[in-house]
Design an enzyme around this catalytic site. Structure first.
Site, PDB file in Angstrom:
ATOM      1  N   TYR A  61       0.764  -1.034  -0.396  1.00 12.60           N
ATOM      2  CA  TYR A  61       0.162  -0.318  -0.168  1.00 12.60           C
ATOM      3  C   TYR A  61       1.090   1.222   0.096  1.00 12.60           C
ATOM      4  O   TYR A  61       1.886   1.537   1.455  1.00 12.60           O
ATOM      5  CB  TYR A  61      -0.944  -0.245   0.920  1.00 12.60           C
ATOM      6  CG  TYR A  61      -2.022  -0.231   1.140  1.00 12.60           C
ATOM      7  CD1 TYR A  61      -3.901   0.226  -0.018  1.00 12.60           C
ATOM      8  CD2 TYR A  61      -2.882  -1.109   1.178  1.00 12.60           C
ATOM      9  CE1 TYR A  61      -4.182   0.307  -0.312  1.00 12.60           C
ATOM     10  CE2 TYR A  61      -4.217  -1.864   0.696  1.00 12.60           C
ATOM     11  CZ  TYR A  61      -5.131  -0.817   0.249  1.00 12.60           C
ATOM     12  OH  TYR A  61      -6.461  -1.409  -0.431  1.00 12.60           O
ATOM     13  N   GLU A  63      -0.549   4.319  -0.345  1.00 13.36           N
ATOM     14  CA  GLU A  63      -1.806   6.388  -0.695  1.00 13.36           C
ATOM     15  C   GLU A  63      -0.806   7.402  -0.119  1.00 13.36           C
ATOM     16  O   GLU A  63       0.105   6.883   0.625  1.00 13.36           O
ATOM     17  CB  GLU A  63      -2.712   4.997   0.112  1.00 13.36           C
ATOM     18  CG  GLU A  63      -3.719   4.537  -0.448  1.00 13.36           C
ATOM     19  CD  GLU A  63      -4.713   4.342   0.790  1.00 13.36           C
ATOM     20  OE1 GLU A  63      -5.019   5.618   1.895  1.00 13.36           O
ATOM     21  OE2 GLU A  63      -5.748   3.676   0.221  1.00 13.36           O
ATOM     22  N   LYS A 241      -2.118   1.749 -25.017  1.00 12.58           N
ATOM     23  CA  LYS A 241      -2.747   2.014 -26.656  1.00 12.58           C
ATOM     24  C   LYS A 241      -1.220   2.115 -27.108  1.00 12.58           C
ATOM     25  O   LYS A 241      -0.214   1.290 -26.995  1.00 12.58           O
ATOM     26  CB  LYS A 241      -3.905   2.750 -26.691  1.00 12.58           C
ATOM     27  CG  LYS A 241      -4.579   2.510 -25.841  1.00 12.58           C
ATOM     28  CD  LYS A 241      -5.988   3.303 -26.232  1.00 12.58           C
ATOM     29  CE  LYS A 241      -7.153   2.857 -24.961  1.00 12.58           C
ATOM     30  NZ  LYS A 241      -7.892   3.537 -24.498  1.00 12.58           N
TER      31      LYS A 241
HETATM   32  N1  DSN Z   1     -12.179   1.088 -25.123  1.00 16.32           N
HETATM   33  C1  DSN Z   1     -11.364   2.270 -25.619  1.00 16.32           C
HETATM   34  C2  DSN Z   1     -11.164   1.875 -27.203  1.00 16.32           C
HETATM   35  O1  DSN Z   1     -11.066   0.684 -27.183  1.00 16.32           O
HETATM   36  O2  DSN Z   1     -10.986   3.107 -28.295  1.00 16.32           O
HETATM   37  C3  DSN Z   1     -11.233   3.545 -25.127  1.00 16.32           C
HETATM   38  O3  DSN Z   1     -11.031   2.849 -24.085  1.00 16.32           O
END
Ligand code: DSN
Length: 436
Positions: A61, A63, A241
């Site tokens: 933890y 925090e 991403k």
């Molecule tokens: N759900 C995501 C996407 O596929 O673009 C965005 O958060």
């Protein structure tokens, strides 16, 4: 295909400890290795990022923030978080970073908590036009507790700006509604965002400007897409991403007062203990993104998206807005076959080993669970080494499966060809199998 050696030993360990869990892990690992990942928001992380998440930092933890924690024993957690924050600031060229949000939606919610009061108005692009659910969807907290007003895309058919952000309309909507916050940055928008233009509009209507760069973060970090700084007052992103890090969120700003508000909004406002194992993995991913080869990767992501869009266009599919400038595209299936739906296409392609998601196209007449489109992205395929010739192959496979309308013999043949290509382009850390 041989997996990366650490994953193999982790799998052995879990198998001896919990065979039921091991079966799931093994099957998912094989699925990822042997299918084509075209979901624009997904990627394959490096073994270092992957395995940082399976470490003892998960036991703690922490925090609070570095130097100001609510638990003892945080010396190395402070160092991990400082490393992640410093690298994030360097990567995006800004002064303050909060690396604790568990996801992009959490990061966005924290910004709302910091900057808005319930009932306040903000402006954004609607989900059905390419926005995100945390940008004001009715069933999301952002749409339930706050008042979204949406600016439209350009719908002048035949116009060069067709289906692109209509900046004049953004200005009109903002001058009419005077939002406190103006949001830009999207989940299904294939074109460059003009952050400077957005800032001029925000200044004119008296709003703060928020850029959600979740999708394009890797492109932004390497200069392949223009930076939201110095235009945006606050920038949020995911880390998993195009940025190719662990699943998570990030809040960035140049403004010290705002930075303090965001820190308080994340903890204790929204979250408790930070996921320190994920924060270490974020630091590692940011370190990778600072290397020159990451820029070459991002350039190839865009080149691959263009090649895929071109090849699909040549086969009769319409790419919304006429093409792509980034890592993704929206494919209007109806120009190839008026009856083809996104839902059928997603299902048929999955049976052939091509993984993507149905997606509404702008002004889609079909409901969100059916749709007329597919969203395709190239970050994951580019990570495994695909270049333009492979993207032409991918377009050909997509077309064969869709023209075959889910015929199982077509899907099975395509699947065999895909497995063969996947074996030649193993995932990060995996090796090419001796015999396939
Ligand atoms: N759900 C995501 C996407 O596929 O673009 C965005 O958060």
């Amino acid at each position: 295909m041989a997996h990366d050696p650490i994953s193999d030993s982790v799998l052995d360990l879990i198998r001896s400890h919990d065979p039921d869990a091991a079966v799931i892990l093994e099957k998912e690992s094989d699925r990822q290795a042997n299918t084509l990942e075209l979901i624009a928001s997904e990627n394959h992380v490096s073994p270092a990022v992957m395995h940082a998440m399976g470490t003892c930092l998960t036991n703690k933890y922490a925090e609070g923030y570095p130097g100001a924690r609510y638990y003892g024993g945080c010396e190395f957690h402070d160092r991990a978080e400082d490393l992640a924050r410093d690298r994030a600031k360097k990567l995006f060229g800004c002064k303050f970073a909060n690396v604790q949000p568990h996801s992009g939606a959490q990061a966005n919610a924290a910004v709302f908590l910091a900057l808005l009061s319930p009932g306040d108005t903000f402006a954004s692009l609607e989900l059905s036009d390419g926005g995100h659910l945390s940008h004001g969807l009715k069933v999301n907290m952002s749409g339930k507790w706050f008042k979204p007003v949406h600016y439209p895309l350009h719908y002048g058919e035949g116009d060069a700006q067709f289906e692109q952000i209509d900046y004049d309309a953004v200005e009109r909507v903002c001058m009419e509604h005077k939002p406190k916050l103006l949001m830009c940055g999207y989940s299904a928008y294939p074109r460059v965002i003009d952050f400077a233009r957005f800032r001029a509009i925000a200044d004119k209507c008296g709003a703060l400007l928020m850029g959600d760069i979740a999708h394009i973060a890797g492109l932004v970090a390497t200069g392949v897409h223009p930076s939201p700084f110095p235009h945006c007052h606050v920038v949020t992103t995911t880390t998993h991403k195009t940025l190719r890090g662990p699943r998570g969120g990030l809040i960035l700003t140049d403004d010290e007062d705002l930075a303090k508000k965001f820190d308080r909004a994340v903890f204790p406002g929204m979250q408790g203990g930070p996921l320190m194992h994920v924060i270490l993995a974020k630091a590692i991913a940011f370190g990778e993104a600072l290397k020159p080869e990451f820029k070459s990767y991002q350039k190839q992501v865009v080149a691959n998206a263009r090649a895929l869009a071109k090849s699909l266009t040549e086969r009769g599919y319409r790419i919304t807005s006429g093409g792509t400038d980034n890592h993704l595209m929206l494919v209007d299936l109806r120009t190839r076959d008026a009856d083809l739906t996104g839902a059928d296409a997603e299902k048929w392609l999955e049976s052939a080993g091509i993984i993507c998601n149905k997606n509404g196209i702008p002004r889609d007449p079909r409901p969100p669970k059916v749709t007329s489109g597919l969203r395709l992205g190239t970050p994951a395929l580019t990570t495994r080494g695909f270049r333009e010739p492979e993207m032409v192959k991918v377009a050909e496979w997509i077309d064969r499966v869709l023209v075959g309308k889910g015929d199982q013999s077509v899907a099975s043949q395509v699947r065999r060809e895909i497995v063969e290509l996947c074996n030649a382009f193993p995932l990060p850390g995996h090796s090419i199998a001796q015999s396939v």
